[in-house]
Design a protein around this motif. Structure first.
Motif, mmCIF file in Angstrom:
data_model
loop_
_atom_site.group_PDB
_atom_site.id
_atom_site.type_symbol
_atom_site.label_atom_id
_atom_site.label_comp_id
_atom_site.label_asym_id
_atom_site.label_seq_id
_atom_site.Cartn_x
_atom_site.Cartn_y
_atom_site.Cartn_z
ATOM 1 N N VAL A 130 -2.243 9.167 -0.459
ATOM 2 C CA VAL A 130 -1.269 9.048 0.823
ATOM 3 C C VAL A 130 -0.142 9.752 0.706
ATOM 4 O O VAL A 130 0.120 10.553 1.367
ATOM 5 C CB VAL A 130 -1.071 7.673 1.103
ATOM 6 C CG1 VAL A 130 -0.171 7.501 2.151
ATOM 7 C CG2 VAL A 130 -2.465 6.889 1.665
ATOM 8 N N ARG A 131 0.427 9.795 -0.745
ATOM 9 C CA ARG A 131 1.659 10.503 -1.077
ATOM 10 C C ARG A 131 1.412 11.822 -1.117
ATOM 11 O O ARG A 131 2.269 12.681 -0.431
ATOM 12 C CB ARG A 131 2.162 9.652 -2.146
ATOM 13 C CG ARG A 131 2.999 8.501 -2.186
ATOM 14 C CD ARG A 131 3.679 8.016 -3.248
ATOM 15 N NE ARG A 131 2.991 7.935 -4.628
ATOM 16 C CZ ARG A 131 2.447 7.039 -5.034
ATOM 17 N NH1 ARG A 131 2.282 5.715 -4.112
ATOM 18 N NH2 ARG A 131 1.619 6.689 -6.140
ATOM 19 N N THR B 35 1.136 13.899 2.216
ATOM 20 C CA THR B 35 1.943 14.123 3.044
ATOM 21 C C THR B 35 2.543 15.642 2.877
ATOM 22 O O THR B 35 3.287 16.165 3.885
ATOM 23 C CB THR B 35 3.250 13.139 2.845
ATOM 24 O OG1 THR B 35 3.537 13.334 1.456
ATOM 25 C CG2 THR B 35 2.664 11.585 3.234
ATOM 26 N N ASP C 243 -2.485 14.008 9.456
ATOM 27 C CA ASP C 243 -2.029 12.693 10.027
ATOM 28 C C ASP C 243 -2.746 11.657 8.988
ATOM 29 O O ASP C 243 -4.093 11.673 9.106
ATOM 30 C CB ASP C 243 -2.526 12.835 11.229
ATOM 31 C CG ASP C 243 -1.581 13.723 12.143
ATOM 32 O OD1 ASP C 243 -0.392 13.850 11.805
ATOM 33 O OD2 ASP C 243 -1.864 13.846 13.418
ATOM 34 N N VAL C 244 -2.080 10.750 8.445
ATOM 35 C CA VAL C 244 -2.830 9.856 7.125
ATOM 36 C C VAL C 244 -2.618 8.521 7.810
ATOM 37 O O VAL C 244 -1.726 7.947 8.506
ATOM 38 C CB VAL C 244 -2.061 9.966 6.111
ATOM 39 C CG1 VAL C 244 -2.636 9.095 5.107
ATOM 40 C CG2 VAL C 244 -1.922 11.302 5.287
ATOM 41 N N THR C 245 -3.797 8.002 7.918
ATOM 42 C CA THR C 245 -4.024 6.383 7.896
ATOM 43 C C THR C 245 -4.313 5.620 6.937
ATOM 44 O O THR C 245 -5.500 5.963 6.357
ATOM 45 C CB THR C 245 -4.930 6.162 9.324
ATOM 46 O OG1 THR C 245 -4.213 6.973 10.559
ATOM 47 C CG2 THR C 245 -5.068 4.598 9.513
ATOM 48 N N ILE C 246 -3.929 4.559 6.519
ATOM 49 C CA ILE C 246 -4.471 3.643 5.484
ATOM 50 C C ILE C 246 -4.968 2.470 5.968
ATOM 51 O O ILE C 246 -4.254 1.734 6.748
ATOM 52 C CB ILE C 246 -3.424 3.565 4.192
ATOM 53 C CG1 ILE C 246 -4.146 3.064 2.996
ATOM 54 C CG2 ILE C 246 -2.205 2.990 4.694
ATOM 55 C CD1 ILE C 246 -3.061 2.828 1.824
ATOM 56 N N LEU D 284 5.427 3.247 1.480
ATOM 57 C CA LEU D 284 4.587 4.569 1.912
ATOM 58 C C LEU D 284 5.440 5.417 2.502
ATOM 59 O O LEU D 284 6.310 5.110 3.302
ATOM 60 C CB LEU D 284 3.442 4.021 3.033
ATOM 61 C CG LEU D 284 2.491 2.997 2.503
ATOM 62 C CD1 LEU D 284 1.520 2.319 3.572
ATOM 63 C CD2 LEU D 284 1.346 3.431 1.546
ATOM 64 N N THR E 291 3.011 7.410 8.017
ATOM 65 C CA THR E 291 1.727 6.626 7.571
ATOM 66 C C THR E 291 1.309 5.595 8.584
ATOM 67 O O THR E 291 2.232 4.688 8.553
ATOM 68 C CB THR E 291 1.666 6.277 6.114
ATOM 69 O OG1 THR E 291 2.211 7.340 5.239
ATOM 70 C CG2 THR E 291 0.392 5.952 5.760
#
Length: 372
Positions: free
Chosen positions: A152-153, A156, A161-164, A174, A178
């Motif tokens: 995730v890091r 960026t 576009d990040v979803t966890i 985060l 995020t």
């Protein structure tokens, strides 16, 4: 034209046609809808014109990846067809371009502009800027492991576009922007992220099967699973049970082991290998889109060549033998020559063919003519 001078028929018809297309508000609403659906499209804007053409500087249209045109860039069919084909190319290559249409392409040809003949009766000159709008890559990371958090890091740093998915992510540090999902229901995850995200499952056994199931439900082009071979088999079987699908089909949908082989050992190194593979897959996906459009063009050329025994080239689409444009036979002008019917983007091309059919038919045997 003075106040006492009546408009000519072409101008009146152009005004009527313009009134029938989408208003600026309707065009903006359509663009919002395309963005909300994460559909790629292109903006086409008239930046220069010389009469007689019905378009004005600032007129604009949207072109979808499927070739639908919404808006106004003038009423000439050959101009619209050229803009659609060049917009599709811009979408496939994710590169803006400036195109020019003139009776003699050499009059507008210059570095940075792709020049084409204006073959319609109205003639005139148009220059149109085509700008592709490609949705940002969406990445779904499933898990709260050190590998997942590192990925995730690192993501960026890219246009992603990040979803966890992690019930405990609310307490984690985060990166800004995020998105966090706490649900572990595959259908709810798939609905939240929409169709076609890239998916990496790295919960280290906690809820891997649910992540894989969510990736399959969302038609992800890539579902990477961080797991040993033995655990991957168990995850596939459990995901297949959640989906009520054949385990073999689920296995074919995932990549395991995931990541590029860089002898990674630490969580950050493994995350780096995963991100490298995502970049590679994303590039391949873009190439596949471009290849699909190129293949379509090759098919159109083959259809245009046809067989001497064919009585008509009426397929779902046809090729104008004068300018090489793809046209819809149901709406296109046509000319029958020696028992074969040919279709054209506009009356101008039809008249040119009617006057010298053998010249254009000979040219189609060697490829489309560059200009007439």
């Amino acid at each position: 034209m003075t106040a006492d001078t009546p408009p000519d028929a072409d101008e009146t018809e152009a005004t009527t046609d313009r009134a029938a297309v989408a208003s600026d508000g309707e065009l903006a609403e359509r663009e919002r809808a395309l963005r909300n659906r994460d559909e790629p499209y292109a903006r086409a804007t008239v930046v220069r014109r010389e009469p007689p053409v019905s378009a004005n500087v600032g007129d604009r249209a949207l072109v979808t990846a499927d070739g639908d045109l919404h808006g106004w860039i003038g009423g000439a069919a050959c101009a619209q067809s050229r803009v659609v084909s060049e917009a599709q190319s811009a979408i496939a290559n994710d590169e803006p371009q400036l195109i020019g249409l003139a009776p003699d392409p050499d009059d507008v040809d210059r570095p940075g502009l792709a020049a084409f003949p204006m073959l319609c009766h109205s003639e005139g000159t148009l220059e149109i800027f085509v700008e592709p709008v490609i949705p940002a890559t969406r990445l779904l990371v499933v898990g709260g492991s050190p590998i997942a958090r590192s990925l995730v890091r690192l993501a960026t740093e890219l246009d992603v576009d990040v979803t966890i998915v992690d019930p405990e992510a609310a307490d984690a540090d985060l990166p800004d922007g995020t998105s966090v999902l706490s649900t572990l229901e595959p259908d709810e995850i798939a609905e939240a992220v929409g169709a076609g995200p890239f998916v990496v499952v790295a919960s280290m056994g906690e809820f891997d099967a649910r992540g894989v199931a969510a990736g399959v439900l969302s038609d992800a082009p890539y579902v990477g699973l961080v797991a040993s071979d033995a655990r991957a088999t168990e995850v596939v079987d459990r995901a297949a049970g959640l989906l009520d699908r054949d385990p073999a089909a689920v296995r074919d949908a995932i990549t395991n082991p995931a990541g590029v082989d860089i002898a990674a050992r630490s969580a950050a190194e493994i995350a780096t290998s995963l991100l490298a593979e995502l970049v590679d897959v994303r590039a391949d996906t873009g190439t596949s889109t471009a290849s699909a459009i190129d293949s379509s063009a090759d098919t159109d050329d083959a259809e245009r060549a046809g067989s001497d025994d064919e009585e008509s080239v009426t397929e779902a689409s046809a090729i104008d033998p004068v300018c090489g444009m793809t046209v819809d036979p149901d709406d296109a002008p046509s000319v029958t020559h020696e028992g074969t019917t040919y279709y054209f983007c506009c009356p101008g091309c039809a008249d040119s063919f009617r006057n010298e059919p053998d010249e254009y038919l000979e040219a189609t045997e060697d490829g489309p003519m560059e200009s007439v």
